[in-house]
Design an enzyme around this catalytic site. Structure first.
Site, PDB file in Angstrom:
ATOM      1  N   CYS B 139       0.814  -1.216   0.000  1.00  0.00           N
ATOM      2  CA  CYS B 139       0.000   0.000   0.000  1.00  0.00           C
ATOM      3  C   CYS B 139       0.853   1.274   0.000  1.00  0.00           C
ATOM      4  O   CYS B 139       1.555   1.517  -0.964  1.00  0.00           O
ATOM      5  CB  CYS B 139      -0.983  -0.047   1.168  1.00  0.00           C
ATOM      6  SG  CYS B 139      -2.347   1.095   0.952  1.00  0.00           S
ATOM      7  N   HIS B 224      -3.951  -5.191  -0.102  1.00  0.00           N
ATOM      8  CA  HIS B 224      -3.628  -5.711   1.233  1.00  0.00           C
ATOM      9  C   HIS B 224      -3.659  -7.229   1.259  1.00  0.00           C
ATOM     10  O   HIS B 224      -4.701  -7.815   1.518  1.00  0.00           O
ATOM     11  CB  HIS B 224      -4.598  -5.141   2.267  1.00  0.00           C
ATOM     12  CG  HIS B 224      -4.371  -3.694   2.531  1.00  0.00           C
ATOM     13  ND1 HIS B 224      -3.539  -3.250   3.541  1.00  0.00           N
ATOM     14  CD2 HIS B 224      -4.826  -2.587   1.912  1.00  0.00           C
ATOM     15  CE1 HIS B 224      -3.499  -1.933   3.530  1.00  0.00           C
ATOM     16  NE2 HIS B 224      -4.275  -1.488   2.549  1.00  0.00           N
ATOM     17  N   GLU B 226      -2.627  -9.076   3.455  1.00  0.00           N
ATOM     18  CA  GLU B 226      -2.884  -9.573   4.808  1.00  0.00           C
ATOM     19  C   GLU B 226      -4.383  -9.629   5.099  1.00  0.00           C
ATOM     20  O   GLU B 226      -4.795 -10.145   6.130  1.00  0.00           O
ATOM     21  CB  GLU B 226      -2.182  -8.680   5.839  1.00  0.00           C
ATOM     22  CG  GLU B 226      -2.865  -7.352   6.152  1.00  0.00           C
ATOM     23  CD  GLU B 226      -2.660  -6.266   5.094  1.00  0.00           C
ATOM     24  OE1 GLU B 226      -2.093  -6.574   4.029  1.00  0.00           O
ATOM     25  OE2 GLU B 226      -3.075  -5.116   5.325  1.00  0.00           O
TER      26      GLU B 226
END
Lengths: 1113, 245
Positions: B139, B224, B226
């Site tokens: 990001c 993202h 994650e």
């Protein structure tokens, strides 16, 4: 990857007739598939036995076969058409089963046909319980734990693994006759087994997941192994209720992101492991409400009912995309139709709540058990969209066409509000019983939850008893609290500001004007007028797949209530609502759809609505479809220029009309649902297209219609209308028994009976007057052994086109929807046919019909002179159930033409003329759901009970009838000579039918059949020297006829019921036939037709297959 | 928003070690049980993730990753740990020299809020680190690295928000569904000469989703991986980073 260029011709197999569990969602998927493949330049060969489908329209496919969906017949079509590939995943379980059978038997290999979408091993892995279980273990996914035991020690060992509660069932059943119903074993062992202790030598013990939370994910995969989840669906009813019978909600409401992502990961692993190469699959999960343990329940490696729901809920066209993936495209190569600019490789997101509620028809099957369980019993469903769960729930309940206007508070509640809130109800036996039974799911459970909540039962207690997630129950409580608030205040009497505020809130909880009127002791018109004056108006939002992230190109709307915001206009702030309906200069026509499928109102009406939309759109009108049935083609976003997914009530329809300002509204195509609205809509000044409302009244009003017939010189059976017992008796005395009795203004023969004596008449009248003393009961002379004739005609007000004359195969007394019929007629004289045409033309002109008209006639023959006399039974100036069948039989799209006539065209302008008389023979047969309703007599009568229909087309009646029977799943036994082994027919007929016995028994014996007969029938046959063996009735000794059926000694049952009512032993025979899958016929006419079919099949002329395009060349 | 350095507002001014206590739960001992990683341990089993401001790294023998904290998400730290990396988080302003002095096996550039351009100190430090250590960025970190390599960033007309963003891997043709939440973006046309290759794009608007430079062992993504919330399609990237160390 680009599309495959090695394929040119692709076959799609449909799902056949509408049955419980397999409805018109597969017409929607097949139609999308056809359109998608043809737009890619492939030639499409389509097979389906159901004529009421859009997919079988000759212009949808290149080669369209309305033929029985059996592997043998489809093999012949393959041999003739030589397709390169077969797409098996769009036709439901039926289509998949036929495809699998063709693959297994080597037919596909022999003709070089490739299965695309899903390969055989993947289908087998998904459908075979053991293979699926092993596959899940390989990827570390849990399935309910289980084990097999042969004795109590083994059982205890299994239980140690599985834990309580568990389900025990025999692991195999003998000949399918042993009970397979599972028993729940909760704690100590109440069960013993072993030699002499029970009938089963092996039992399956499975962990019970009853009461767990139930979820479904719709998954799509492409050949590049990209996987996306289209929609997650949560079942309101926990595990234990078939998902088709559950209220379901999208998106998933009660999972956290972490839980949802685990489920998503599992779904992706599963579709990869099973190996469904391309297209959509549906995967079901159960989640333990306390521990969160997740198990996989099952997977459908094909487009399913849930896929249709997911498509309508998100706007993502699953079937269309599945078809494109099957020919080699990857998801990122296919544009999203809604946004046009973004690809299909994404996961739809929705900024609203969708609720689907099933529609049941238990009232049609007296004696059936309305408990919902693992076998699906609903006949249709409605879907509703709102900004909150309460709004969607209440919209869904009023979409059901079950005379409810939301979650109660509509004047149809079993418990009065005051009794509930005062605690009086709580003290009653009924209330107590309801609380005790609330854990048992039934169609009324949502309403019962309301009573219980109003009566002071807590959400916690309800959650504990029902295992419904407390979140949902809290939502119900919120609706109930809103109702309390509405009732507490001064209602319409309060000042404008307070009322406006209250109305906004009530509307956001989904309350209808009808409910508000009931609560406030007012009427719907007054509430509506006041609400509009206060500016409490709905706003229309868009189903756009992306939660408004991108601009939507397709106008697919739903209504909701959203308070206005202040917008700056010319230096002033003005309240404004963000409506997403786009203005348009074209003339608009609103077409009202048919709502949820139910018995008597099915896919046929959706077919007509779609056709109206297609033809008017082609004529340059902007077509606006309104419907609430997610299974249909009409609710596909590209069927009409605009789509509103809304309940078909006056309030909801008027809201749309006030926004769209159509030049006309069409109520004639959607069956009874929109027709019922014609009065209120006309009163509200809406311009209805087609036959004037007064003509509808003229046709339905006894007195006016009788006068009209007198004037036209057309006969109708003697009749009268009675408002009392005495009145009915007088009419019966005047016209003579038997009489046909029914309430006025009904469709589908609801509560229609044939009454043979005074006692039965009294019983019927008491029941009817009890129910509604204000509505007259119609009493008609019943014309025994008359032949019924259905006619569908088109009229522009001057010219009349008599499109189809259908002769019923069953004699009068069987509802026309349940009766088989043949076109062209086969026993009527030329003179009678000319008379029928003449009467039809005169009726159409007299009723100023613009569009479609259906007339039911009966023809009696004078016993001595043989003179044929025609009677008019009923005239319906609207689309009928048989329009699709007729259109396909004669090759004229009648519904399309009707819509154009309504827009002002004439028959001459449309080039429709003449009296069609096709050279081929078409037979329509009804398909009945008796197998799903235990304890219900499998007998035909004046009340319609069929769920769907099939069509058989061939060169002569026998072959066409044989095809219709095969297609309806009642394959007549091939004659012994053809089968090469002895075949037996069981014959037992009532005294009225005994004179006809020889007409079918003699040919049967000639064809080589052995006959079994009960005593009376045996006597008649023996007297005439017809060889037959006598068998016992059920109570005459053993082995009786049912024993013999169970032992597979009987191949065909011909059993006509005693006049007027069904007898226990006869019912046992018919139930046995239904459950054992033995073809059975309950009328002499059907038996005769069956014999014709067998004779044709035994002849030289083999059953051939022929495309619609060739019939109508 | 444009022009505001928000990273300096949200960064933790102190360096800390991220530790996830090893849990002896049978369900999560299986290394291949990927989705279990996303269980919220803290909610279910009490406080087991923690930032240790003073003391031992733990995880002896595991490679050290220094993570620039521009507003780092916890699940990133959990996943780095779960792949067997010791993680030290340093403030946004930490100099390249200080980072190199810790002798890390790799550097991670975290997510964070706002416009990357005003975070000039980070851009300078990243430029120094490029090529000297394997770098993984998510990001804001991805945008900062692109700026460090000489590319430009701009504010999108419509930012990417949501857990259903389709990303196409240009090297394999695969499409992943990702979680995204960003309003700025790397200008695809400005990458010439940066040494970075566009390896993934967003299918909705064709913008840059991932950059790579095999030589300098750089891997950056705009989305993202994650998740939390969102799909786990790209969680694999944490393992790939571990393998490069």
């Amino acid at each position: 990857m680009p599309k495959r260029t090695d394929l040119h011709k692709i076959m799609i197999i449909g799902s056949g007739p509408i049955v419980i569990g397999q409805a018109c969602e597969f017409d929607y998927s097949g139609t999308q598939g056809c359109k998608a493949l043809r737009s890619e330049g492939y030639e499409v060969v389509l097979v389906n036995s159901n004529p009421a489908t859009i997919m079988t329209d000759p212009e949808m496919g290149d080669r369209t076969y309305i033929e029985p969906l059996t592997p043998e017949v489809v093999a012949r079509i393959i041999e003739k058409e030589r397709p390169d590939a077969l797409l098996p995943t769009l036709g439901g379980q039926n289509g998949l089963n036929v495809s699998v059978a063709l693959a297994r038997s080597g037919v596909l290999d022999r003709f070089g046909v490739e299965l695309i979408g899903a390969k055989l091993p993947a289908i087998e892995k998904a459908e075979n319980r053991d293979l699926f279980r092993q596959a899940m273990q390989r990827i570390g996914q849990e399935v309910p734990r289980s084990g097999v035991a042969h004795n109590i020690e083994e059982a205890k060992a299994v239980i140690a693994e599985v834990g309580f509660p568990a389900i025990i069932r025999p692991s195999f059943t003998l000949g399918g006759t042993a009970p397979a119903s599972p028993t729940t074993w909760t704690s100590s062992c109440p069960w013993s087994m072993g030699p002499g202790h029970g009938p089963f030598s092996e039992v399956l013990i499975e962990e019970s997941v009853l009461g767990w939370k139930e979820f479904e994910l719709e998954v799509m995969r492409d050949l590049a192994d990209n996987v996306v989840i289209i929609c997650g669906i949560e079942n309101f009813d926990p595990m234990g209720v078939h998902t088709g019978d559950s209220i379901t909600v999208a998106p998933i409401q009660t999972l956290t992101d972490k839980e949802y992502q685990m489920m998503r990961d599992a779904a992706i692993d599963i579709i990869r492991e099973i190996g469904v190469e391309t297209g959509g699959s549906n995967i079901q999960f159960a989640v333990h409400p306390q521990t969160g343990r997740m198990v996989v329940i099952e997977m459908n490696p094909r487009v399913s009912r849930s896929s249709a729901l997911a498509s309508k809920a998100t706007g993502f066209p699953i079937a269309k995309i599945a078809a494109k993936l099957a020919v080699g495209y990857t998801l990122d190569e296919i544009p999203n139709d809604i946004t046009k600019k973004t690809p299909a490789s994404f996961e739809p997101t929705i900024d609203y709540v969708v609720v689907k509620i099933p529609r049941w028809a238990f009232e049609k099957f007296p004696g059936s058990d309305p408990t919902l369980g693992t076998q699906m019993k609903s006949v249709g469903e409605a879907m509703a969209i709102g900004r909150s769960f309460p709004e969607a729930l209440q919209k869904g309940l009023r979409s059901l066409e079950a005379r409810r206007y939301g979650l109660g508070a509509d004047g149809r509640d079993k418990f009065a509000y005051e009794d509930l809130v005062s605690g009086r109800a709580r003290a009653s036996e009924d209330f107590h019983h309801m609380l005790e039974r609330i854990a048992v799911p039934t169609p009324d459970r949502p309403f019962h939850l309301r009573y219980l909540l109003l009566g002071g039962v807590s959400v916690d207690e309800l959650a504990r008893r029902t295992r419904i997630d407390p979140w949902f129950l809290e939502q119900f409580r919120a609706v109930v609290e809103m109702e309390r608030e509405l009732r507490a205040g001064p209602g319409l009497a309060q000042d404008d500001d307070a009322l406006r505020e209250l109305l906004w809130r009530a509307k956001q909880y989904g309350f209808s004007d009808y409910q508000l009127a009931h609560i406030w002791g007012s009427d719907e018109t007054t509430v509506r007028a006041r609400r509009k004056a206060l500016g409490v108006l709905p706003v229309f939002k868009t189903v756009d797949t992306c939660g408004a992230e991108f601009e939507a190109e397709t106008p697919y709307h739903y209504s909701t209530y959203e308070r206005p915001f202040l917008a700056l206009r010319d230096g002033r702030f003005v309240p404004q609502q963000a409506s997403e309906v786009r203005p348009c200069d074209k003339k608009k026509v609103v077409i009202l759809g048919g709502g949820p499928n139910r018995i008597g109102q099915g896919i046929e009406f959706d077919f007509c609505c779609c056709h109206a939309s297609f033809s008017l759109s082609a004529e340059g009108f902007e077509t606006v479809m309104v419907n609430s049935n997610p299974e249909t083609v009409s609710t596909d976003y590209d069927t009409s220029d605009r789509l509103y997914f809304e309940p078909l009530t006056f309030e909801d329809v008027m809201n749309i009309i006030e926004v769209e300002h159509p030049v006309g509204v069409i109520v004639q195509f959607g069956g009874q649902t929109p027709l019922k609205l014609s009065g209120p809509l006309e009163s509200a000044g809406v311009s209805l297209w087609g036959t004037p409302g007064d003509s509808i009244d003229l046709a339905e009003d006894r007195g006016r219609f009788g006068a009209l017939l007198d004037q036209l010189g057309i006969a109708q059976p003697p009749n009268g209308a009675a408002l009392s017992l005495e009145g009915a008796r007088e009419i019966a005395a005047r016209i003579g028994f038997p009489v046909l009795v029914r309430p006025s203004y009904v469709l589908g023969g609801e509560r229609m009976e044939i009454v043979y004596n005074l006692e039965a008449l009294d019983r019927y009248m008491r029941g009817a007057l009890d129910l509604d003393p204000t509505r007259p009961v119609l009493v008609d002379k019943f014309l025994s052994s008359a032949i019924e004739i259905d006619v569908d005609a088109l009229s522009d007000g001057r010219e009349v086109f008599v499109g189809g004359i259908m002769e019923h195969i069953e004699a009068a007394g069987i509802h026309s929807g349940d009766s088989a019929c043949v076109l062209p007629p086969r026993t009527l004289s030329a003179r009678t046919i000319e008379n029928i045409r003449d009467y039809t033309r005169r009726l159409a002109r007299a009723l100023s019909v613009r569009g479609l008209m259906n007339v039911q006639y009966a023809m009696t023959r004078h016993p001595d002179s043989g003179e044929e006399k025609i009677w008019v039974l009923e005239v319906n100036p609207r689309a009928s159930r048989t329009v699709p069948f007729v259109s396909k039989a004669i090759g004229v799209p009648m519904a399309k033409a009707a819509a154009l006539i309504m827009s002002g065209k004439t028959l001459a302008e449309l080039g429709i003329r003449g009296d069609p008389w096709p050279s081929h023979v078409s037979v329509k047969e009804a398909v009945l759901p008796f197998i799903k309703f235990q304890g219900v007599d499998a007998i035909l009568g004046p009340e319609m009970r069929s769920t769907g229909e099939v069509m058989g087309i061939d060169t002569d009646f026998g072959l066409a009838y044989a095809k219709s029977q095969i297609a309806a799943g009642s394959t007549l036994p091939l004659s012994p000579r053809a089968a090469g082994r002895p075949r037996t027919v069981f014959v037992s007929v009532n005294d009225d039918d005994k004179p006809c016995l020889l007409r079918f028994c003699v040919p049967l014996v000639e064809l080589g059949f052995r006959l079994f007969a009960t005593a009376g029938t045996h006597r008649v046959l023996s007297e005439h020297g017809v060889p037959c063996e006598m068998v016992f009735k059920v109570n005459e000794g053993r082995p009786n006829i049912v024993d013999r059926m169970k032992n597979r000694e009987v191949d065909w049952v011909i059993n006509t019921p005693m006049s007027g009512r069904s007898h226990k032993d006869e019912m046992a025979i018919r139930r046995a036939a239904v459950e054992l899958g033995i073809p059975y016929m309950t009328t002499v006419a059907a038996a005769l037709a069956g014999v014709d079919a067998l004779t044709s099949l035994a002849g030289d002329q083999a059953m051939s297959v022929c495309a619609l395009q060739d019939y109508h060349r | 928003m444009a022009g505001c350095d928000l990273a300096s507002v949200v960064t933790d001014p102190h360096s800390y070690v991220w530790q996830t206590q090893p849990l002896n739960l049978p369900a999560i001992t299986k290394a291949d049980d990927a989705h279990r990683l996303y269980l919220d341990y803290e909610e279910q089993y009490g406080r087991i993730d923690q930032a240790i401001y003073a003391g031992d790294y733990g995880g002896a023998g595991e490679p050290l990753v220094v993570a620039y904290g521009f507003g780092i998400k916890r699940n990133i730290l959990r996943l780095l740990r779960a792949q067997g990396m010791r993680v030290r988080v340093v403030p946004a302003q930490t100099s390249a020299a200080d980072v190199l002095a810790m002798n890390p096996a790799g550097v991670f550039l975290s997510n964070g809020p706002g416009d990357p351009e005003p975070v000039d100190y980070a851009i300078r430090n990243i430029r120094e680190l490029m090529g000297r250590r394997p770098i993984f960025a998510i990001c804001l970190g991805h945008q900062l690295l692109a700026l460090a390599a000489g590319a430009r960033t701009y504010k999108l007309k419509f930012g990417h928000r949501g857990a259903n963003q389709p990303v196409k891997d240009l090297t394999t043709g695969r499409v992943w569904i990702t979680s995204q939440n960003h309003g700025f973006c790397v200008d695809r046309d400005s990458l010439a000469g940066s040494g970075l290759e566009v390896t993934q794009i967003n299918l909705n608007d064709q913008t840059v989703e991932a950059l790579a430079d095999e030589k300098r062992r750089i891997l950056t993504v705009q989305y993202h991986p994650e998740a939390s919330p969102g799909p786990h399609d790209t969680a694999e990237l944490f393992r790939r980073f571990r393998e490069r160390l």
